[in-house]
Scaffold this motif. Sequence first.
Motif, PDB file in Angstrom:
ATOM      1  N   TRP A 233       0.819  -1.217   0.000  1.00 31.18           N
ATOM      2  CA  TRP A 233       0.000   0.000   0.000  1.00 31.18           C
ATOM      3  C   TRP A 233       0.851   1.266   0.000  1.00 31.18           C
ATOM      4  CZ3 TRP A 233      -4.663  -0.666   3.882  1.00 31.18           C
ATOM      5  CH2 TRP A 233      -5.392  -1.807   3.513  1.00 31.18           C
ATOM      6  N   ALA A 234       2.160   1.141   0.082  1.00 32.49           N
ATOM      7  CA  ALA A 234       3.025   2.310   0.202  1.00 32.49           C
ATOM      8  C   ALA A 234       4.254   2.126  -0.676  1.00 32.49           C
ATOM      9  CB  ALA A 234       3.449   2.527   1.661  1.00 32.49           C
ATOM     10  N   SER A 235       4.886   3.231  -0.994  1.00 30.82           N
ATOM     11  CA  SER A 235       6.139   3.207  -1.753  1.00 30.82           C
ATOM     12  C   SER A 235       7.034   4.322  -1.254  1.00 30.82           C
ATOM     13  CB  SER A 235       5.874   3.356  -3.249  1.00 30.82           C
ATOM     14  OG  SER A 235       5.244   4.603  -3.514  1.00 30.82           O
ATOM     15  N   ARG A 236       8.318   4.221  -1.588  1.00 27.29           N
ATOM     16  CA  ARG A 236       9.308   5.208  -1.174  1.00 27.29           C
ATOM     17  C   ARG A 236       9.953   5.802  -2.420  1.00 27.29           C
ATOM     18  NH1 ARG A 236      12.353   3.943   3.701  1.00 27.29           N
ATOM     19  NH2 ARG A 236      14.227   3.754   2.409  1.00 27.29           N
ATOM     20  N   VAL A 237      10.078   7.121  -2.438  1.00 30.76           N
ATOM     21  CA  VAL A 237      10.746   7.813  -3.539  1.00 30.76           C
ATOM     22  C   VAL A 237      11.799   8.730  -2.941  1.00 30.76           C
ATOM     23  CG1 VAL A 237       8.725   7.730  -5.047  1.00 30.76           C
ATOM     24  CG2 VAL A 237       9.054   9.693  -3.542  1.00 30.76           C
ATOM     25  N   PRO A 238      12.866   9.005  -3.670  1.00 30.46           N
ATOM     26  CA  PRO A 238      13.892   9.908  -3.137  1.00 30.46           C
ATOM     27  C   PRO A 238      13.306  11.260  -2.762  1.00 30.46           C
ATOM     28  CG  PRO A 238      14.705   8.763  -5.072  1.00 30.46           C
ATOM     29  CD  PRO A 238      13.245   8.433  -4.980  1.00 30.46           C
ATOM     30  N   SER A 239      13.732  11.771  -1.621  1.00 33.47           N
ATOM     31  CA  SER A 239      13.210  13.040  -1.120  1.00 33.47           C
ATOM     32  C   SER A 239      13.692  14.204  -1.987  1.00 33.47           C
ATOM     33  CB  SER A 239      13.649  13.249   0.329  1.00 33.47           C
ATOM     34  OG  SER A 239      13.304  14.538   0.783  1.00 33.47           O
ATOM     35  N   LEU A 248       7.831   8.888   1.979  1.00 37.08           N
ATOM     36  CA  LEU A 248       6.876   7.778   2.006  1.00 37.08           C
ATOM     37  C   LEU A 248       5.562   8.238   1.384  1.00 37.08           C
ATOM     38  CD1 LEU A 248       6.405   4.838   2.957  1.00 37.08           C
ATOM     39  CD2 LEU A 248       5.378   5.797   5.026  1.00 37.08           C
ATOM     40  N   LEU A 249       5.110   7.525   0.367  1.00 40.34           N
ATOM     41  CA  LEU A 249       3.869   7.829  -0.333  1.00 40.34           C
ATOM     42  C   LEU A 249       2.881   6.692  -0.122  1.00 40.34           C
ATOM     43  CD1 LEU A 249       5.275   9.185  -3.724  1.00 40.34           C
ATOM     44  CD2 LEU A 249       4.579  10.491  -1.711  1.00 40.34           C
ATOM     45  N   LEU A 250       1.655   7.035   0.190  1.00 44.43           N
ATOM     46  CA  LEU A 250       0.606   6.049   0.431  1.00 44.43           C
ATOM     47  C   LEU A 250      -0.350   6.027  -0.743  1.00 44.43           C
ATOM     48  CD1 LEU A 250      -0.193   6.892   4.162  1.00 44.43           C
ATOM     49  CD2 LEU A 250       1.188   5.007   3.304  1.00 44.43           C
ATOM     50  N   SER A 251      -0.504   4.854  -1.368  1.00 43.50           N
ATOM     51  CA  SER A 251      -1.490   4.703  -2.438  1.00 43.50           C
ATOM     52  C   SER A 251      -2.799   4.150  -1.912  1.00 43.50           C
ATOM     53  CB  SER A 251      -0.940   3.787  -3.520  1.00 43.50           C
ATOM     54  OG  SER A 251      -0.598   2.523  -2.973  1.00 43.50           O
ATOM     55  N   PRO A 270      -0.506   9.463  -5.034  1.00 44.10           N
ATOM     56  CA  PRO A 270      -0.249   8.934  -3.685  1.00 44.10           C
ATOM     57  C   PRO A 270      -0.063  10.051  -2.663  1.00 44.10           C
ATOM     58  CG  PRO A 270       1.019   7.722  -5.312  1.00 44.10           C
ATOM     59  CD  PRO A 270       0.402   8.877  -6.030  1.00 44.10           C
ATOM     60  N   ARG A 271      -0.453   9.748  -1.451  1.00 46.38           N
ATOM     61  CA  ARG A 271      -0.478  10.729  -0.367  1.00 46.38           C
ATOM     62  C   ARG A 271       0.850  10.735   0.378  1.00 46.38           C
ATOM     63  NH1 ARG A 271      -5.566  10.728   3.830  1.00 46.38           N
ATOM     64  NH2 ARG A 271      -4.969  12.541   5.096  1.00 46.38           N
ATOM     65  N   ARG A 272       1.421  11.919   0.582  1.00 43.58           N
ATOM     66  CA  ARG A 272       2.712  12.039   1.252  1.00 43.58           C
ATOM     67  C   ARG A 272       2.521  12.012   2.763  1.00 43.58           C
ATOM     68  NH1 ARG A 272       6.573  17.417   1.480  1.00 43.58           N
ATOM     69  NH2 ARG A 272       8.378  16.444   2.472  1.00 43.58           N
TER      70      ARG A 272
END
Length: 1050
Positions: A233-239, A248-251, A270-272
């Motif tokens: 349900w979540a993913s990580r992208v470079p800040s 952390l982004l929540l889908s 996705p929600r930060r």
Amino acid sequence: MAPDAPAPPRPAQRPLPARRNPRHGGGGVLQPAPGDPAGLAPAPGPSPGPLSESVSPGPARGSVPGHTGPAPTLPGPPRPGRSHRPDRSWDSAARGDSAGHRHRHRHGRPSVTTMLSVDQTSAERAPSPKVPEWAGPEALCPGWLEDEAPDGEGPEDSRDPDGATHAYELLQGALRQEGLPLTLDRSAEPRTGLGPLDLTVCVLGSPTALLPVLLEGGTRCPGAMVLCLSPSWASRVPSETSPGAWTLLLSRGVSFGVGGHSTLETFEPPRRANYVTGTLAPGATESGWVGELSRDLDCPTGGSVPLARRLEDVLVTRWVLAARAGIPVPPTLAFVLGPRGDLPGEPVAPGVRVVRLEDPQGQEGLVQEEVGTFLGGTAMEPYSQVVVRPAGWRWRGTGARSTHGKEEGVAVARAVGTLLGGLREEDSVLLEALVPTARLPAPPPRSPAPRLPVALRICTLVCRSWGDRPQLCQVACGVGRAEAPVRHGAALPQGLDSSLQQWGVLAPGQREALATRLQEAAEAAMAALLATEAELSPEQRGGTRAHTDIMGVDFLLACVDDSLELVALATNSQRCLETCLLAEAMGRAVGDPPGDLPQLLAEAMLHRAQCHLVEGKDILLIGAGGVSKSFVWEAARDYGLRIHLVESDPDHFAAGLVETFLPYDSREHRRDEEHAERVVELVRARGLRPHACLSYWDDCVVLAALVCQRLGLPGCPPAAVRVAKQKSRTHQHLQRCRRGRPPPAAFAVPCRRLRSHADVERAAGTVPFPAVAKLEFGAGGVGVRLVGNAGQCHAHAARLWRDLRDDADHPGIGLGWGNAMLLMEYVPGTEHDVDLVVFDGRLAGAWVSDNGPTRLPAFLETAACLPSCLPADRQAQLVMAALQCCLACGLRHGVFNVELKMGPAGPRLLEINPRMGGFYLRDWIREVYGPDLLLAAVLVALGTRPVLPARLRPRGHLAGVMCLGSEHGQALGDGGAMAALRALEERGLVRLNRLFEEAAGAGEYEEPCLSVGCAGSTRAEACLRLLGLCQALGIDSPRYPVHHFLSHFK
């Protein structure tokens, strides 16, 4: 309805079954079952690529996360804790479970690979008939043993590889148990429109561990609390803001709202996350993927796997508590392997000795020597038994230990040597005293039946609250039989007061004193652990923004030298939280009022999220102010604000402290409409796009409102700010407000504007004497004077109109608006400040402070105290009167300072300052209550409702006195008092708030130059300290009687 009873049919509100799509293999993607259009499949979102990072279900079974070498072959600690769902590949790998361990779980008992167990004791042991076998800390419930009775695990569920369906079902069962509606499924309709000002507190992992906090947070900030049940349900992208960190982004997630309502939602985009916490305790089912998702984030993180492991390591925490906090711990001898980077090179702590071994083999002589010295030392004199056990986060909950008599030196050394054979670098072997529980005279029994010996253990939960200060949230006690250990979750908790009474502490004063000592010890424990965390590297903490926000500390009540003493046993990351939440639920079940625990934790999480929300925001600040506003620049740096300053003084010291400096002369405020146009042109010419605009400086509040209006930013209407800024207009407007019970007119005071001596004559016929004459747009109490008749009013007006004509004569007191005056009726009573936070017409927070008597006929402030001396109902009157006056004037959005008097008939308004309170108020409110008025003002200006304490809990009392250049200049300068005050400030013994670099004004136009404050646990203590300080430094004198000023604070 019973927890396991099926839910009544309702559309889209049932637990969502799912089946596995065979096309995806073991990838953990859930497909909707027939008839379930939503399911729990991951929401559509950006696929992981070179610039994103997702968390897979985990490494292969049997591997250890972070372990690059071969799998360990030494017998490891059995897995602790309870399992809430069947074992799965990710969870097994994250725990390092073997087949033997899974077999042990199904049987609910330790495996044969455990080297020592609770039942394995020395053959030499001969327990004394006077001391039961488990009479001591080992018997204390819950948690002295740091282990739990394991539940059975079922077979692995291939249809739910990442556990989302099972976790969702657990959530629905918990909601049913609380009598709340089931989760509403809206995942088929993605939620859009979430922006950078939308708050998100993300809880990863267990749906039940923090459910009361999620529900409370949903009530305080609907939609802000989001529960993530699966790594998919979540993913990580470079800040974008913090190099090397991740966002952390929540889908997908379950969000919580008012009334216990929850909703399963998907988020596009996705929600930060602004704050992240979750199930991080070692051995927890979800800790593997929760730890991966929460590491190295760019937002505040409430804990991490490395920090949780530190909390669960008895040796590390005992050393911190003893060395840094000065808290008694059981006498402990520890054997460690290698350098142990989590301990100092030469750890020295009262009661704790650490022996470093390069190689555990062939150390029999050293072990026997150290054990003999420990057992024969003075620290062990009061005790007759010892315990040998392995320690470290891996051993949490294993129960591997043996108990011996102190005289059994050979058996003790042999037990230590046995454990050393399997020692790893992150482990330790502890030899510790079995501290007996204090035995007090008990009340007469109600029956002649013999009493069984019992033991008391005290569980405390502490959180990192406002201003990063530890705050005790709750205390729960466990009582068990002395001969059998009681673990966390094995006994129902009870309150501290009733436990102490049961123990024989019958005097209420003694119980209150023990409760105070417990609070101080628990908060000191967390402060010490936070201080040591700050010394760790980001890698050791699990990220730059990772901090321990919630922790438990276990104590026992021991008897030392015929006096009761609290002995700290260990800390933990989650077990005290579970125990205290259980105590809360038990209280609600029998009709007790809701406790403070969920509220305190939700407020702490939401506050940290809001601090992250304002980071990087562009704030247009109108007017820099003087030295008294210097805190603004430091606070802006701490909060990560980008300040763009509009200031009349091109050489102002703040020019080098802000992102953008825009010099513009706006001192002639009667032309603020024109100034607003020019300021907007300057902002647009620089390409600035501020998120908010505000002013803390009294002269510039109308200009700031006009600029907000032209830029389309949140704020009060300029007309409302003008009404509040002009004092006579404020009262005349309120006198026309006749609606309400009572109406705002009830708080207004008769007054007339004075622009000439003819106005004085006309006002004298309508305003009764004695009256107060002052500047219409004045500030700081300059030029305010009590007049007894029209002649005195004429004389005062003549002097003031002659001496104070424009801003150059006395900057910062409103002369840019002219030097018109007003005459208002004198209101008897005590004077008070009410600082309000108002959002969208609703009160968000209020604080009441008291002012001491003035030196009539002038009205300069002399002394103050916080919290107020008034009873709660009179404070409520002041707050309601202040709020009604602000709303009646049109001030529905901002932070305001309202000055009132409390007389026999209730509150009366003096004036409204449509900006944050000045002088010392922001600093004092932070110190006593925690919240920051400056941050609240920024949040309101951004259009976000600030999270503030629902219930005011003062941490202490402050009393202060104002210093004048005319009275104290010599003592503060040549007399050396200022140097002494600065030295005391560095030691935290006084609070200094400088208002001016040097004396401002002269004679009757003088302003205070310094505020000196002292703190105390009571108001009387604070006043006594302040009076003694003023007498010693020459601030108190017959001309400036500090004793008289403070005498009103009773």
